[in-house]
Design a protein around this motif. Structure first.
Motif, PDB file in Angstrom:
ATOM      1  N   VAL A 231      59.988  17.876  -4.086  1.00 16.94           N
ATOM      2  CA  VAL A 231      59.496  18.957  -2.973  1.00 16.94           C
ATOM      3  C   VAL A 231      58.132  19.061  -3.369  1.00 16.94           C
ATOM      4  O   VAL A 231      57.526  19.404  -4.321  1.00 16.94           O
ATOM      5  CB  VAL A 231      60.050  20.427  -3.195  1.00 16.94           C
ATOM      6  N   ARG A 232      57.179  18.837  -2.140  1.00 10.55           N
ATOM      7  CA  ARG A 232      55.784  18.775  -2.204  1.00 10.55           C
ATOM      8  C   ARG A 232      55.277  20.261  -2.688  1.00 10.55           C
ATOM      9  O   ARG A 232      55.652  21.332  -2.100  1.00 10.55           O
ATOM     10  CB  ARG A 232      55.079  18.442  -0.976  1.00 10.55           C
ATOM     11  N   GLN A 233      54.497  20.378  -3.405  1.00 15.22           N
ATOM     12  CA  GLN A 233      53.606  21.549  -4.008  1.00 15.22           C
ATOM     13  C   GLN A 233      52.270  20.933  -4.031  1.00 15.22           C
ATOM     14  O   GLN A 233      51.973  20.305  -5.154  1.00 15.22           O
ATOM     15  CB  GLN A 233      54.067  22.358  -4.940  1.00 15.22           C
ATOM     16  N   GLY A 234      51.097  21.213  -3.113  1.00 16.50           N
ATOM     17  CA  GLY A 234      49.990  20.840  -3.382  1.00 16.50           C
ATOM     18  C   GLY A 234      49.571  19.324  -2.961  1.00 16.50           C
ATOM     19  O   GLY A 234      50.579  18.605  -2.165  1.00 16.50           O
TER      20      GLY A 234
ATOM     21  N   ARG B 151      55.788  11.265  -9.366  1.00 18.10           N
ATOM     22  CA  ARG B 151      57.287  12.326  -9.149  1.00 18.10           C
ATOM     23  C   ARG B 151      58.079  11.939  -7.465  1.00 18.10           C
ATOM     24  O   ARG B 151      59.177  12.270  -7.732  1.00 18.10           O
ATOM     25  CB  ARG B 151      57.182  13.765  -9.228  1.00 18.10           C
ATOM     26  N   ILE B 152      57.200  11.537  -6.781  1.00 16.73           N
ATOM     27  CA  ILE B 152      57.896  11.409  -5.539  1.00 16.73           C
ATOM     28  C   ILE B 152      58.690  10.148  -5.147  1.00 16.73           C
ATOM     29  O   ILE B 152      59.729   9.908  -4.446  1.00 16.73           O
ATOM     30  CB  ILE B 152      56.644  11.219  -4.143  1.00 16.73           C
TER      31      ILE B 152
ATOM     32  N   THR C 259      58.387  20.776   1.551  1.00 17.36           N
ATOM     33  CA  THR C 259      59.143  19.851   2.085  1.00 17.36           C
ATOM     34  C   THR C 259      59.400  18.622   1.437  1.00 17.36           C
ATOM     35  O   THR C 259      58.725  18.516   0.579  1.00 17.36           O
ATOM     36  CB  THR C 259      58.551  19.639   3.448  1.00 17.36           C
ATOM     37  N   ARG C 260      60.348  17.850   1.970  1.00 18.56           N
ATOM     38  CA  ARG C 260      60.892  16.760   1.230  1.00 18.56           C
ATOM     39  C   ARG C 260      60.505  15.359   1.882  1.00 18.56           C
ATOM     40  O   ARG C 260      60.608  15.855   3.071  1.00 18.56           O
ATOM     41  CB  ARG C 260      62.210  16.855   0.624  1.00 18.56           C
TER      42      ARG C 260
ATOM     43  N   THR D 164      62.002  16.906  16.573  1.00 14.32           N
ATOM     44  CA  THR D 164      61.492  17.066  15.193  1.00 14.32           C
ATOM     45  C   THR D 164      60.715  15.739  14.853  1.00 14.32           C
ATOM     46  O   THR D 164      60.826  14.544  15.769  1.00 14.32           O
ATOM     47  CB  THR D 164      62.858  16.876  14.322  1.00 14.32           C
ATOM     48  N   ILE D 165      60.136  15.825  13.834  1.00 11.65           N
ATOM     49  CA  ILE D 165      59.311  14.692  13.252  1.00 11.65           C
ATOM     50  C   ILE D 165      60.115  14.574  11.719  1.00 11.65           C
ATOM     51  O   ILE D 165      60.906  15.492  11.218  1.00 11.65           O
ATOM     52  CB  ILE D 165      58.003  14.807  12.988  1.00 11.65           C
ATOM     53  N   MET D 166      60.021  13.339  11.243  1.00  9.20           N
ATOM     54  CA  MET D 166      60.936  12.996  10.047  1.00  9.20           C
ATOM     55  C   MET D 166      59.950  12.360   8.959  1.00  9.20           C
ATOM     56  O   MET D 166      60.055  11.156   8.744  1.00  9.20           O
ATOM     57  CB  MET D 166      62.309  12.492  10.092  1.00  9.20           C
ATOM     58  N   PRO D 167      58.639  12.973   8.660  1.00  6.00           N
ATOM     59  CA  PRO D 167      57.858  12.330   7.738  1.00  6.00           C
ATOM     60  C   PRO D 167      58.445  11.623   6.407  1.00  6.00           C
ATOM     61  O   PRO D 167      59.132  12.545   5.721  1.00  6.00           O
ATOM     62  CB  PRO D 167      56.564  12.964   7.753  1.00  6.00           C
ATOM     63  N   SER D 168      58.216  10.346   6.094  1.00  3.48           N
ATOM     64  CA  SER D 168      58.640   9.884   4.958  1.00  3.48           C
ATOM     65  C   SER D 168      57.900  10.465   3.653  1.00  3.48           C
ATOM     66  O   SER D 168      58.456  10.677   2.672  1.00  3.48           O
ATOM     67  CB  SER D 168      58.328   8.345   4.684  1.00  3.48           C
TER      68      SER D 168
END
Length: 498
Positions: free
Chosen positions: A162-165, A171-172, A316-317, A305-309
């Motif tokens: 989960v993105r934070q900053g 980690r991704i 968001t993930r 929708t969009i579904m960014p990798s």
């Protein structure tokens, strides 16, 4: 005779079909142009590849020769190895016997040894079967070129991240060890690579029968050429691909040649019955039962929708679907005039909160919410309710009011043989109305996703934004108006058609 050479991508093409590889090398006139959607995938892969360079921290060197300069890239790789570099991006090698060559995303030295690890980056969240074949060829090349390889890894996106900053490259991604699977395929790779090299030397295309291979792992780019004699509606629309291939080679692809004792049960039986009778199938009892569920006011609702990798926003993930637009046609009572409302997010901030607020406002608190394929909208709503708990009750209430207009058409309660087995709204709408999607600038959800994704990523010139807003509005509005028309069609056939 010219030296045989084959790249990794060519090996993968040839592994699926040797004729496709032969076309790629010898029939440039058949190669289709790259579509905007395909280019977007290539751009995404490049972006993920650049991010992956930081997975092991800073440092490393890159072999940056042009794609056509294979010899130069091989020599640059050898030079980096000789200089003692331990992390090499786009390292390149060539097999001395079969001429296979490959660039590995990451070549990493095993600390304190003369062994290396092969690491390939993929823009997916799991290792797929064709990824194993991909890496198996790369191992074959690097091992054959003299590199001591310890292990083989796939570096894929972790969809629990989960993105934070700022995105954290360490980690991704997650590293998947696929060494044993790769090693077990080496005999196959050696045999296939040699065979493909031989086929490419032949002056005539190989004789390969069409069939299931034309679809897996991807639909072949030469399918239109090879399938010219196969009808648009054939055994491949009725049976699973492998079964259809078996039937085709025994009875032909035409449905007219299909023995009745091979007709499948269920919906496909109905499809065949309608195809040969040319009759529209009508199940009035089930249509009427479906219509009885409706409670006015009706809200005909559709999302884009969009579904960014790579997640664009905090919270968001990877590959999370982010709704940025909805259209809703509202009919307060039967026969009443329609009201159309929409929400379209027109800046590059996170669209979800504004989307949820407008959704709740426009959909009221009573009446049926009509969608086409409810799994999609319901899933998006659940995600919104999870990520914005202050709206949980209101969004959950909307989900409780949803009815799926796909059901009568998917269940074949109403079916026109011109649908050719499809219950998608793109097939059903022109089968029963004068409306279609053919003339729209954006005519499917994939185009909407790709073009809005370009806007979000800053790849779309500002002077093109007004056209994008107009085209998105027209497309999404047609989706909900199409549902209005199809509900009227159901009423007509349920009430009066004999």
């Amino acid at each position: 005779m010219a030296e045989m050479t084959i790249s990794k991508s060519q090996y993968m093409k040839g592994l699926q079909c040797s004729k496709a590889l032969w076309f790629y090398r010898h029939r440039k006139d058949l190669k289709p142009e790259v579509t905007p959607e395909q280019q977007a995938l290539f751009d995404t892969g490049d972006m993920i590849g650049k991010l992956a360079m930081h997975y092991f921290g800073e440092g490393g060197v890159e072999v940056d020769n042009e794609y056509w300069d294979v010899s130069g890239a091989i020599e640059a790789t050898k030079s980096f190895v000789k200089k003692g570099e331990t992390l090499i991006f786009e390292a390149t090698a060539k097999h001395p016997v079969d001429g296979g060559y490959s660039r590995i995303d990451i070549l990493k030295k095993v600390d304190g040894t003369d062994f290396w690890d092969l690491i390939e980056v993929k823009s997916s969240t799991e290792v797929k079967d064709y990824h194993i074949d991909d890496m198996a060829f790369q191992y074959h090349v690097f091992y054959g070129a003299g590199y001591k390889i310890r292990k083989c890894f796939m570096l894929v996106l972790d969809n629990s991240y989960v993105r934070q900053g700022e995105i954290d490259p360490s980690r991704i991604f997650k590293l998947e060890d696929i060494s044993d699977l790769v090693f077990s395929k080496q005999a196959e790779v050696e045999a296939v690579a040699g065979q493909l090299g031989y086929i490419l030397q032949r002056p005539k295309e190989p004789d390969v029968r069409i069939g299931a291979r034309c679809f897996a792992p991807f639909e072949c780019e030469y399918k239109a050429y090879c399938w010219q004699k196969v009808p648009d509606y054939s055994v491949f629309n009725i049976f699973r691909k492998q079964k259809a291939e078996e039937i085709m080679h025994t009875h032909g692809a035409d449905l007219e040649s299909l023995p009745e004792d091979l007709w499948p049960a269920g919906n496909k039986f109905i499809d065949l019955r309608a195809y040969f009778s040319r009759d529209i199938i009508v199940d009035k009892a089930n249509i009427r039962a479906f219509l009885k569920q409706l409670e006015y006011p009706l809200y005909f609702l559709d999302y884009e929708t969009i579904m960014p990798s790579l997640p664009l926003f905090d919270g968001t993930r990877p590959f999370q679907q982010l709704p940025f637009q909805f259209s809703v046609h509202i009919q307060k009572e039967e026969g009443a005039e329609l009201t159309h409302l929409e929400y379209l997010h027109k800046d590059t901030s996170d669209p979800r909160r504004n989307f949820a607020e407008k959704l709740i406002e426009y959909c009221g608190d009573s009446g049926t919410v009509v969608v086409y394929n409810q799994a999609f909208e319901i899933a998006r709503n659940k995600e919104l309710a999870r990520d914005f708990p202050e709206y949980f009750d209101a969004i959950t209430s909307i989900n409780a009011r949803v009815i799926d207009l796909l059901v009568p058409f998917r269940s074949r309660w109403l079916y026109n043989p011109v649908q050719k087995g499809s219950a998608s709204i793109k097939a059903v709408l022109p089968a029963f109305t004068e409306l279609s999607y053919d003339e729209l600038a954006i005519s499917n959800g994939g185009q909407a996703m790709q073009q809005y994704g370009d806007f979000m990523a800053g790849r779309l010139s500002e002077n093109l934004w007004p056209d994008l807003w107009e085209n998105l509005t027209e497309y999404c509005k047609q989706d909900t108006y199409a549902m209005v028309l199809l509900l009227d069609v159901l009423k007509r056939y349920g009430d009066t058609h004999e």
